[in-house]
Motif scaffolding. Sequence first.
Motif, mmCIF file in Angstrom:
data_model
loop_
_atom_site.group_PDB
_atom_site.id
_atom_site.type_symbol
_atom_site.label_atom_id
_atom_site.label_comp_id
_atom_site.label_asym_id
_atom_site.label_seq_id
_atom_site.Cartn_x
_atom_site.Cartn_y
_atom_site.Cartn_z
ATOM 1 N N ARG A 333 0.850 -1.194 0.000
ATOM 2 C CA ARG A 333 0.000 0.000 0.000
ATOM 3 C C ARG A 333 0.885 1.243 0.000
ATOM 4 N N LEU A 334 0.598 2.136 -0.931
ATOM 5 C CA LEU A 334 1.369 3.370 -1.062
ATOM 6 C C LEU A 334 0.887 4.412 -0.058
ATOM 7 N N PRO A 335 1.671 5.469 0.197
ATOM 8 C CA PRO A 335 1.252 6.520 1.143
ATOM 9 C C PRO A 335 -0.097 7.148 0.808
ATOM 10 N N ASN A 336 -0.471 7.175 -0.483
ATOM 11 C CA ASN A 336 -1.763 7.767 -0.857
ATOM 12 C C ASN A 336 -2.923 6.783 -0.710
ATOM 13 N N GLY A 337 -2.629 5.561 -0.257
ATOM 14 C CA GLY A 337 -3.676 4.565 -0.033
ATOM 15 C C GLY A 337 -3.867 3.592 -1.175
ATOM 16 N N ASN A 338 -3.320 3.881 -2.348
ATOM 17 C CA ASN A 338 -3.453 2.964 -3.486
ATOM 18 C C ASN A 338 -2.598 1.717 -3.275
ATOM 19 N N ARG A 339 -3.088 0.603 -3.786
ATOM 20 C CA ARG A 339 -2.371 -0.668 -3.695
ATOM 21 C C ARG A 339 -1.727 -0.987 -5.040
ATOM 22 N N VAL A 340 -0.470 -1.391 -4.997
ATOM 23 C CA VAL A 340 0.238 -1.813 -6.201
ATOM 24 C C VAL A 340 0.961 -3.117 -5.894
ATOM 25 N N VAL A 341 1.344 -3.810 -6.951
ATOM 26 C CA VAL A 341 2.096 -5.054 -6.806
ATOM 27 C C VAL A 341 3.579 -4.724 -6.907
ATOM 28 N N ASP A 342 4.333 -5.171 -5.924
ATOM 29 C CA ASP A 342 5.762 -4.876 -5.884
ATOM 30 C C ASP A 342 6.488 -5.634 -6.993
#
Length: 444
Positions: A333-342
């Motif tokens: 989870r990024l600081p802005n709340g969005n989820r991404v795959v590492d």
Amino acid sequence: MSAQEADTTSKFWHDLPGYHRTALQLAAAQMRSVVAYGGVLAKYHQDFMQPFWTALEAFLSTEQEKLLRHPTADSMRDYFELLQFNLQVGEKGFQSGINAMLEYHGARANDAIQAWLNTVYKRDGETIVDFTENEARLLETLLYDYPKAIRAIKPEYGFHFDDGGYVKAGETDRFLIYQVLPTNTEGVRENGKPVLIVPPYVLGANILAFLPAENKSYVHAYANQGIPTYIRILKDIDATPAVQTLTGEQDALDTRIFCEILKKRHGQPVTLNGFCQGGFVAMTGLLSGELDDLVDALITCVAPMDGTRSKALVEYMQHLPPRFRDLGYAVKRLPNGNRVVDGKVMSWVYKLKSMEKEAPFFSLYRDLKIFDNGAAGTANISKTAAAINNWLIYDRGDLPEAITKMSFDSYTVPVDRQGNLPFKLFGRNLNFKRLQEKNIPFLI
């Protein structure tokens, strides 16, 4: 050092008995080898294990939630199976590394013996000091020269959109497209059929413009024939929230916008050309119907349409306990709340799948063999080797979760008997029969 001191040192050195001098030279060369070998060993293990800490953080975060939903006995059983799985993977890597080490040093043993005999009997040829110094030099090449060559190749490797060889042709919130200009004297046939190349999310776009000056570039292979050639470029995921939340539907819609631009510019429908995962997402957009009347041909290169047919990955997944076949273990989870795959974790999974070829010990000796040309002097580092490693080290970025989920589904659920992919776009089935219905040539 003064001239008198230098003369004294030189006289002392030459007055030493020959075998004393040889022993000192050999000790110095051995020390260089030991230091370089330790550094190389630490570097290869560190590079391999770096994604582990990110993966561990995602694992613990996901398991905190799963522990509340699974009985304790089931969790203990799953963890025990995971331990067995890890031991099996570790054993593969250890065994391949030991085999690689024995093979390398076994092949070098004859040279070492011959070098000793040359030294003891004062025969012509490589001495044991020469042999040891060459080994040290080879290890130092891996430790120092190779990383420098990898960084130095950057100006020649991949896309450089500010060097005059590309022209921006369109943009959305998530993508840019550039026209790829020829690097030879061939001009662009403006009335020719345009090609839109879609690179993979996982591998990045730079691999498709590998070394243009060396005539090793996928995109320039088209552009240098006068074909109007365009490349779709994903914007920086770290700085672009719209990329972080990108879905398969948005991918198809943005591709439609670009195809409309190209069809209007060149007066002909577009040939969609997808490389690896790019071929997969290009196919899904085409099957969704959003590209009707804009795309009339599809080319894919090494594109996995049904990942369940990958024997190596299927075998890997079958040995992994079902509980852990979850994309969530690679999500952050990024600081802005969005989820991404590492991206580093995803690339690490592929390394674990092929552990016998990707283990750090095996990789170390594989690279030693690449640079060991049997001659004294600095090992030759080719531009190709440097560029490949620049790609592997610096081109791994994070991925949109929804796009990765499409690929994940295709690797865990096979295409059904009717020809449908295991997910939908725009609420529509994605059926391969649609290509035949729309009379779209599919070149693999």
